[in-house]
Design a protein around this motif. Structure first.
Motif, PDB file in Angstrom:
ATOM      1  N   PRO A  50     -12.390  16.425  65.353  1.00  0.00           N
ATOM      2  CA  PRO A  50     -12.784  17.772  64.936  1.00  0.00           C
ATOM      3  C   PRO A  50     -12.705  17.952  63.420  1.00  0.00           C
ATOM      4  N   ILE A  51     -13.551  18.879  62.934  1.00  0.00           N
ATOM      5  CA  ILE A  51     -13.613  19.135  61.500  1.00  0.00           C
ATOM      6  C   ILE A  51     -13.489  20.631  61.238  1.00  0.00           C
ATOM      7  N   THR A  52     -13.152  20.978  59.997  1.00  0.00           N
ATOM      8  CA  THR A  52     -13.117  22.380  59.577  1.00  0.00           C
ATOM      9  C   THR A  52     -14.546  22.840  59.286  1.00  0.00           C
ATOM     10  N   PRO A  53     -14.762  24.150  59.090  1.00  0.00           N
ATOM     11  CA  PRO A  53     -16.100  24.621  58.716  1.00  0.00           C
ATOM     12  C   PRO A  53     -16.614  23.989  57.425  1.00  0.00           C
ATOM     13  N   GLU A  54     -15.676  23.541  56.564  1.00  0.00           N
ATOM     14  CA  GLU A  54     -16.079  22.890  55.313  1.00  0.00           C
ATOM     15  C   GLU A  54     -16.371  21.414  55.495  1.00  0.00           C
ATOM     16  N   GLY A  55     -16.201  20.911  56.709  1.00  0.00           N
ATOM     17  CA  GLY A  55     -16.507  19.508  56.992  1.00  0.00           C
ATOM     18  C   GLY A  55     -15.346  18.550  56.808  1.00  0.00           C
ATOM     19  N   ARG A  56     -14.136  19.060  56.589  1.00  0.00           N
ATOM     20  CA  ARG A  56     -12.983  18.175  56.423  1.00  0.00           C
ATOM     21  C   ARG A  56     -12.435  17.783  57.794  1.00  0.00           C
ATOM     22  N   SER A  57     -12.043  16.534  57.917  1.00  0.00           N
ATOM     23  CA  SER A  57     -11.632  16.003  59.216  1.00  0.00           C
ATOM     24  C   SER A  57     -10.205  16.410  59.576  1.00  0.00           C
ATOM     25  N   ILE A  58     -10.086  17.240  60.601  1.00  0.00           N
ATOM     26  CA  ILE A  58      -8.767  17.584  61.140  1.00  0.00           C
ATOM     27  C   ILE A  58      -8.158  16.347  61.795  1.00  0.00           C
ATOM     28  N   TYR A  59      -9.017  15.549  62.398  1.00  0.00           N
ATOM     29  CA  TYR A  59      -8.609  14.292  63.051  1.00  0.00           C
ATOM     30  C   TYR A  59      -7.888  13.384  62.054  1.00  0.00           C
ATOM     31  N   TRP A  60      -8.545  13.096  60.921  1.00  0.00           N
ATOM     32  CA  TRP A  60      -7.950  12.203  59.922  1.00  0.00           C
ATOM     33  C   TRP A  60      -6.691  12.824  59.323  1.00  0.00           C
ATOM     34  N   GLY A  61      -6.775  14.107  59.012  1.00  0.00           N
ATOM     35  CA  GLY A  61      -5.638  14.777  58.397  1.00  0.00           C
ATOM     36  C   GLY A  61      -4.420  14.846  59.293  1.00  0.00           C
ATOM     37  N   SER A  62      -4.633  14.925  60.605  1.00  0.00           N
ATOM     38  CA  SER A  62      -3.518  14.996  61.548  1.00  0.00           C
ATOM     39  C   SER A  62      -2.868  13.626  61.748  1.00  0.00           C
ATOM     40  N   LEU A  63      -3.683  12.614  62.022  1.00  0.00           N
ATOM     41  CA  LEU A  63      -3.139  11.282  62.309  1.00  0.00           C
ATOM     42  C   LEU A  63      -2.577  10.599  61.070  1.00  0.00           C
ATOM     43  N   ASN A  64      -3.034  11.001  59.896  1.00  0.00           N
ATOM     44  CA  ASN A  64      -2.614  10.302  58.678  1.00  0.00           C
ATOM     45  C   ASN A  64      -1.717  11.138  57.772  1.00  0.00           C
ATOM     46  N   ARG A  65      -1.181  12.222  58.306  1.00  0.00           N
ATOM     47  CA  ARG A  65      -0.253  13.016  57.504  1.00  0.00           C
ATOM     48  C   ARG A  65       1.051  12.224  57.316  1.00  0.00           C
ATOM     49  N   ASN A  66       1.843  12.704  56.385  1.00  0.00           N
ATOM     50  CA  ASN A  66       3.168  12.123  56.138  1.00  0.00           C
ATOM     51  C   ASN A  66       3.095  10.698  55.588  1.00  0.00           C
ATOM     52  N   LYS A  67       1.932  10.346  55.019  1.00  0.00           N
ATOM     53  CA  LYS A  67       1.742   9.017  54.437  1.00  0.00           C
ATOM     54  C   LYS A  67       1.324   9.157  52.975  1.00  0.00           C
ATOM     55  N   ARG A  68       1.486   8.098  52.219  1.00  0.00           N
ATOM     56  CA  ARG A  68       0.951   8.045  50.855  1.00  0.00           C
ATOM     57  C   ARG A  68      -0.400   7.352  50.922  1.00  0.00           C
ATOM     58  N   SER A  69      -1.396   7.937  50.299  1.00  0.00           N
ATOM     59  CA  SER A  69      -2.765   7.455  50.426  1.00  0.00           C
ATOM     60  C   SER A  69      -3.236   6.758  49.150  1.00  0.00           C
ATOM     61  N   VAL A  70      -3.678   5.521  49.308  1.00  0.00           N
ATOM     62  CA  VAL A  70      -4.203   4.712  48.211  1.00  0.00           C
ATOM     63  C   VAL A  70      -5.656   4.360  48.543  1.00  0.00           C
TER      64      VAL A  70
END
Length: 402
Positions: A50-70
């Motif tokens: 699922p995505i927000t109305p702005e097109g941002r992935s809730i899926y990616w944001g949920s599964l990959n939270r609490n991590k440092r992103s490179v």
């Protein structure tokens, strides 16, 4: 805050979709620092629904939270060398890598182990022969859709939950912990592979469902919402809600008969059928008869009335809820359970799950949202000792996210 069991461990991650990311999320919730290395424009799940109305992935944001992103250009030779250097960077706290790559030979175990011999490397695959696979194709091969769905409906019925992905993720957590234990005991690294298809086949086999097909009755048919081998099904309430009621044990069956006032009717039915409903097999055999017997009791009551009657009665039951209802109930709660809110600049208010493992009775729930690529410069400075001039050059040349 309870002690976090994996505090001091650093895990590097290069993967997408559910199994690997859910494994690394679970490791982070247990205290590990997780550094996610992604292609500079994101992996194949960066925009997944699922995505927000702005097109941002809730899926990616949920599964990959609490991590440092490179974010690194993994197609360039210099970007590949940076990724290798991070994964194999020295330190007793690091040298752990989780991935599900196909077609990235620069991240193979042979290449990485030549740079760090004690690497704990966990690879998630589709199938054991290296072929592709996702939960939906693996589930089809495992046979589950052929026994799922309404009675009398021919053909397969898929379900929404990526069960094998989630189970595989937890197997990957076990593999990481196993590798860490092995390294601590021997000083040696460990390479472990987990195939999604193997997860599904082994799980179904261990439930006895394949052995069941070898019996005289042969393959199981679809049973709709009835529980196989026992009594349990859904009932509609008088206000158009639904509840799931089960009677697996004798006590649960006795309590259900008592609370619905059906003792005399059930006794008469047993005599007429020459059967005993205290036996689970008999409740299953006559499941449709028992469903028809109990249906009017539920249909004559509202969901609230049924709740009042069944709570504390010893009957095993639960109301059906929509995803939205679960969300609203969690938001209205005290925030002390497994579901918690997390505020994100990109996604707004998120409802996320703390680690279901409670330590000393408490959930481990100290989390933060992850912003794609936001930690690139900081991680390269910390782990590889790169200075601001070198990091600036890498940004200017498009090797890393700016």
């Amino acid at each position: 805050m309870p002690v976090q069991p994996l505090a001091g461990v650093t895990v590097f991650e290069n993967d997408s979709f559910v199994a690997g990311p859910s494994a690394c999320l679970a490791l982070s919730q247990l205290g590990a620092q997780v550094i996610k290395i992604d292609p500079i424009k994101g992996g194949p799940d960066i925009d997944r629904w699922p995505i927000t109305p702005e097109g941002r992935s809730i899926y990616w944001g949920s599964l990959n939270r609490n991590k440092r992103s490179v974010a690194i250009d993994l197609r360039s030779e210099e970007g590949q060398e940076l990724a290798q250097a991070l994964i194999t960077s020295p330190g007793d706290d690091s040298g752990v890598f989780v991935e599900n790559n196909v077609g990235r030979p620069f991240l193979s175990d042979e290449v990485l182990r030549a740079k760090r011999a004690d690497l704990v490397h966990v690879k998630v695959q589709g199938s054991a022969d290296g072929g592709p696979g996702v939960d939906y194709t693996v589930n089809a091969e495992a046979g589950i859709p052929m026994i799922t769905g309404p009675t009398g409906v021919e053909g397969p019925s898929n379900h929404a939950l990526p069960a094998w992905d989630l189970v595989c993720g937890q197997a990957a957590v076990t593999a990481v912990v196993t590798g860490l234990y092995h390294r601590r005991a021997t000083g040696e690294g460990l390479y472990q592979e987990i195939a999604l298809k193997d997860i599904a086949l082994a799980a179904v086999a261990n439930l006895g469902w394949y052995t069941e097909t070898l019996q005289p009755a042969g393959e199981r048919t679809k049973h709709g919402n009835h529980i196989f081998g026992s009594f349990g099904t859904n009932f509609a309430t008088g206000d158009e809600r639904h509840v799931m009621v089960t009677a697996i044990t004798r006590r649960q069956w006795s309590n259900l008969v008592k609370v619905t006032g059906m003792s005399d009717v059930v006794a008469a039915l047993e005599r007429s059928l020459s059967t005993d409903f205290t036996e689970e097999t008999n409740r299953y055999t006559y499941r449709e008869v028992l469903e028809a017997l109990l249906k009017p009791w539920f249909a004559s009551r509202t969901a609230n009335q049924i709740t009042a009657d069944l709570e504390g009665s010893g009957v095993l039951w639960a109301p059906y809820s929509s995803l939205g209802e679960v969300t609203q109930d969690a938001l209205a709660g005290d925030g002390a359970g497994v579901l918690r809110t997390l505020e994100s600049d990109a996604l707004g208010t998120m409802l996320v799950g703390a680690s279901p493992i409670r330590v000393d009775g408490e959930y481990l729930a100290d989390e933060k949202p992850t912003v794609f690529g936001a930690d690139t410069a900081e991680v390269l400075s910390e782990r590889l000792g790169l200075g601001s001039a070198e990091i600036g050059r890498l940004c200017d040349e498009g090797i890393i996210a700016s």
